[in-house]
Structure formats: structure tokens, C-alpha cells
Scaffold this motif. Structure first.
Motif: not given
Length: 465
Positions: A194-204
Motif C-alpha cells: 500500500n502507498l499514500l502519495t501525491v500525483v506529481k506528474k501525469i504522462g500521456p
């Protein structure tokens, strides 16, 4: 916070789905049938009606029929949830048109009702645990195109079901921090965590043709938390990729349950991949998620290589004086609810300072350019794909000028006349200034409330009065 209670993450996807009607009988917006809660179900219940929110779903699949050799059967699976602790795997069987119609009409986060389904005990061959999301129920639900019905639910429990969208399926603190995954991840390679993270960048989203000629899609995201500025998440499911394209970088917090982590030989680092077991909770309404969101918005990022640095105020602007007991009380307050970061001055004695123990607990190695932590497991090479050093290292292990910088990272205890506070982090130049020895190049369980020294200076007795 900007996103508390926001349920619109999936709206853009749902609105684009055409309202195609199935060829088999189905009623719209069931409200009159008696709904059985999942916690009350067992394999002996006959043709029950259940309702809840779709947590995740996969794409339709085609298999050869065992009963009628030479013919094909279609199926798709999703997870239905009706309470924080109850969710179950549902498998739909039918014709190609029927199953594809269900897959098209219903999306993740939709509230649905199923009637005339079958309740079957879980298999003991390990298939459920290996290829399906882990659920707390002792049974699965089977939906038949010929005998069962499914449609949107508009009953009295709709708001209750919709509120589950921001509730993680695991305990709020049951996750790895990214630094631990990178530092010790080879022991975890191939496991689901399990991870708790923030989305930093979304690739195509990219269209891929596999070696077998199968057409699929791939999308890579960059995640971050308080301990790591960039960590790769790879998506292969088309529905999940569409949803991810609607997420807002730095504004989207993810609790990712059962994501597969593995060691990427090409990048020389750990990466994560969402598979058939993975369940996402978008912007979970938890203290840990709120704190991580606030952290992400306190950072500054370099456009070129994603460097981050904490926005601490100038030392001369920090004037509030606290005792250790006051600091302990503030720390305890933040264990129950989110509050802004506090800066202050302490007059204390150093009561514990272990510099003779394990060097992994005293020293930290960082990339000279992007400041990401590097470890012995990766040969002390940077693996941040957004950093120029990391890109070069991906193609060569003999690139010049990629030796890491080394700095102190020591856990210490401070004491005054009111008490002692443990696990305060003495990092970088602060530790160097106190120890007086400059580091030279040579090649736990983490708390959720961080205490960090910004400066450390000796004082005379008159300052303590």
C-alpha cells in the motif's frame, strides 16, 4: 483543504459514456427491491439483491467455454462496496455484446444495484488471492446475463454509498513511505503493498502493441511524498488511464491498495505497477492524506528536473519560544487532526546523540543535482528520470560527475526542565555545524509527525533566564 469531500474526480469520465441499452431485460434505477447488505450474505442465500459503489473494474475478457467446446464466453469483474469494511468481487458472465454493454455503461464510482445474483464461496486454489483484489468477504458474487439484472441505484442509501469513495479500504496508516520502498525495495520486489502519495506528474497515454500483437495502452505517472520527490507508477488498464488523465498534479492524493512494486533493471530503481489487484482511493479523507496534501503545496519545484525544497521561513522570523512539554503537546494534537506546521525556538540540552550506531541511520546520500536520496542498492546512482543525472545513468553506469553528496541525518533527543522529546531529525548543515566534522564522500518505522531542526546554536546561561 481544497478537496475535502470532493466527489467529482470521475465525473468527466462518466459523462462521456454513452447510455447504450442492453438487449436483455433490465429495469432502470431500482429502488423498490429489498437490498441485502454484504455483511448479511452467505453462500446459502438465494438470488439476493445487493447494491453499492463500484470500487474498480477490469476490461471484458474472452475465454473458451468448458461446457461447449469451440464456443466463447465473455466475462468482466468489478468490486462492489456497501460499507467501509465490506466489499466483494463480482464476476459478470454473458455474451460479447452483453458484457461489453455492462462495461461501457457502468464506470468506477457508479452506484449500482444487482438482482438475482449468485453467492459462491471463494475458491481454495489461490486464484482469487493472486489475480483479484483482496476482499474481507468469504464469498464472491456471480452475475449472469441470462438471469441477473444491473442498473444504477437511486435508493435511500445512495449518499452513504457515494461517501465511501473517499474512504481507503485499508487502515489509514497501513502504507509504505516511498523512501523505504526505494532503500529496501529489492526485498519487496514482486510484492503488493500500500502507498499514500501525491500525483506529481501525469504522462500521456500511449498506444502499445505487444510482442503477441495485442493492442493495449500504457500511462506512467510520477508520484511523491514527504520522503521522495519522484516515484513511477505505471498504468495498463484503459479505464484507469482515462480516469488518471483527469487528476490534477499536486492536488490529487492517492491511497493505492495492493499496488505491485518491482525492481526496474533499466532504471536501477523500484517502480510500481497497478494490476488486477490494485484499488485506488482518490483524495482519501484522512489525517495522513490531508497532511501530505499540505506538504505538497508547501514545496517549490524546478521545472526542468522536478527538484523540490521545503519553504521554511527565514530563521530571523522565527521568534516564538517553546518548552519541550509544549512541543510534546503540539505533537500529540497533530496525531488526531491536521494543523499547520509550527516553527519555534527551543532552549534545550542534547540528551541522546547516537553517531556510533548503524551508519545507515546517521548518513544520507543524495544526488548532487536533484537532491533525491540514493542508496547502496542502486550503486549510489541517481534514478530520478526527471533529473539529468538520472537520465544519463539510465544509459550508462560510468557517467562522470554523478557521485552523490553525503550528509548527516541523525535522530536525536532534546531535554529541558519540562521533559524530553525523542526522534527529532538533525540533518545536513545543521548536524555538520554541531558536530564540526564535514562529511566526505565514501563509497524505521517512520512517524507521521516530523520534528526537524533548522538551526542549532550554543547559548549562555543568561539566554535561559
Amino acid at each position: 483543504m481544497a478537496w475535502t469531500g470532493r466527489f467529482s474526480d470521475f465525473d468527466g469520465i462518466s459523462q462521456n459514456v454513452p447510455d447504450r441499452r442492453a438487449k436483455y431485460p433490465r429495469s432502470d434505477n431500482f429502488t423498490n427491491s429489498t437490498v441485502t447488505k454484504l455483511e448479511d450474505l452467505h453462500p446459502g442465500v438465494t438470488n439476493p439483491t445487493v447494491a453499492g459503489m463500484i470500487l474498480t473494474k477490469d476490461t471484458p475478457k474472452c475465454i473458451q467455454s468448458k461446457k461447449n467446446p469451440g464456443t466463447e464466453r465473455y466475462l468482466m469483474s468489478f468490486v462492489l462496496r456497501d460499507s467501509p469494511s465490506c466489499f466483494v468481487n463480482v464476476t459478470c458472465w454473458g455474451t460479447e455484446n452483453g458484457i461489453k454493454d455492462i462495461a461501457t455503461k457502468f464506470s468506477i464510482s457508479d452506484i449500482v444495484q444487482l438482482t438475482n445474483v449468485q453467492v459462491q464461496p471463494k475458491s481454495y486454489d489461490g486464484y482469487d488471492d493472486k489475480f483479484k483484489p483482496s476482499t474481507p468477504m468469504s464469498f464472491n458474487i456471480t452475475f449472469s446475463e441470462n438471469h441477473s439484472n444491473i442498473d444504477h441505484y437511486m435508493g435511500p442509501e445512495s449518499d452513504v454509498f457515494r461517501g465511501l469513495q473517499n474512504v481507503p479500504i485499508k487502515a489509514n496508516n497501513d502504507y509504505y513511505i516511498l523512501e523505504d520502498v526505494i532503500a529496501h525495495g529489492q526485498n519487496l520486489s514482486g510484492e503488493h503493498i500500500n502507498l499514500l502519495t501525491v500525483v506529481k506528474k501525469i504522462g500521456p497515454a500511449k498506444d502499445i502493441i505487444t510482442k503477441t500483437g495485442k493492442k493495449t495502452r500504457r500511462c506512467e505517472l510520477k508520484l511523491m511524498d514527504e520522503t521522495c520527490p519522484s516515484f513511477a507508477l505505471i498504468l495498463w488498464d484503459s479505464d484507469m488511464i482515462d480516469i488518471a488523465q483527469s487528476w490534477a498534479p499536486l492536488d490529487t492524493v492517492l491511497f493505492i491498495a495492493d499496488v505491485r512494486v518491482s525492481y526496474d533493471d533499466f532504471r536501477s530503481t523500484m517502480v510500481s505497477t497497478a494490476d488486477s489487484k490494485t484499488i485506488f482511493t482518490v483524495n482519501p479523507d484522512t489525517l495522513e492524506a490531508h497532511s501530505l496534501y499540505q506538504f505538497a503545496h508547501s514545496q517549490t519545484f524546478d521545472v526542468e528536473d522536478g527538484t523540490s525544497g521545503q519553504s521554511d521561513p527565514p530563521l530571523e522570523n522565527i521568534t516564538d519560544v517553546y518548552t519541550v512539554s509544549q512541543l510534546i503537546n503540539m505533537k500529540n494534537d497533530r496525531a488526531d487532526q491536521w494543523k499547520p506546521t509550527v516553527y519555534g525556538v527551543l532552549y534545550v540540552c542534547l540528551s541522546q546523540f547516537d553517531v556510533d550506531g548503524d551508519t545507515n541511520r546517521v548518513l544520507r546520500y543524495r544526488c548532487e543535482k536533484c537532491r533525491q536520496t540514493v542508496t547502496e542498492n542502486t550503486g549510489f546512482f541517481c534514478n530520478n528520470s526527471t533529473c539529468s543525472n538520472g537520465i544519463l545513468n539510465a544509459f550508462s553506469s560510468t557517467v562522470d560527475n554523478t557521485q552523490p553528496s553525503v550528509e548527516y541525518s541523525v535522530s536525536v533527543s532534546w531535554s529541558d526542565h519540562t521533559g524530553t522529546i525523542d526522534y527529532c531529525h538533525l540533518d545536513g548543515e545543521v548536524a555538520h555545524g554541531m558536530i564540526g566534522i564535514k562529511m566526505s564522500r565514501s563509497v524505521g518505522e517512520s512517524g507521521k509527525v516530523f520534528l526537524r531542526a533548522l538551526s542549532c546554536q550554543p547559548v549562555g546561561t543568561k539566554d535561559l533566564q
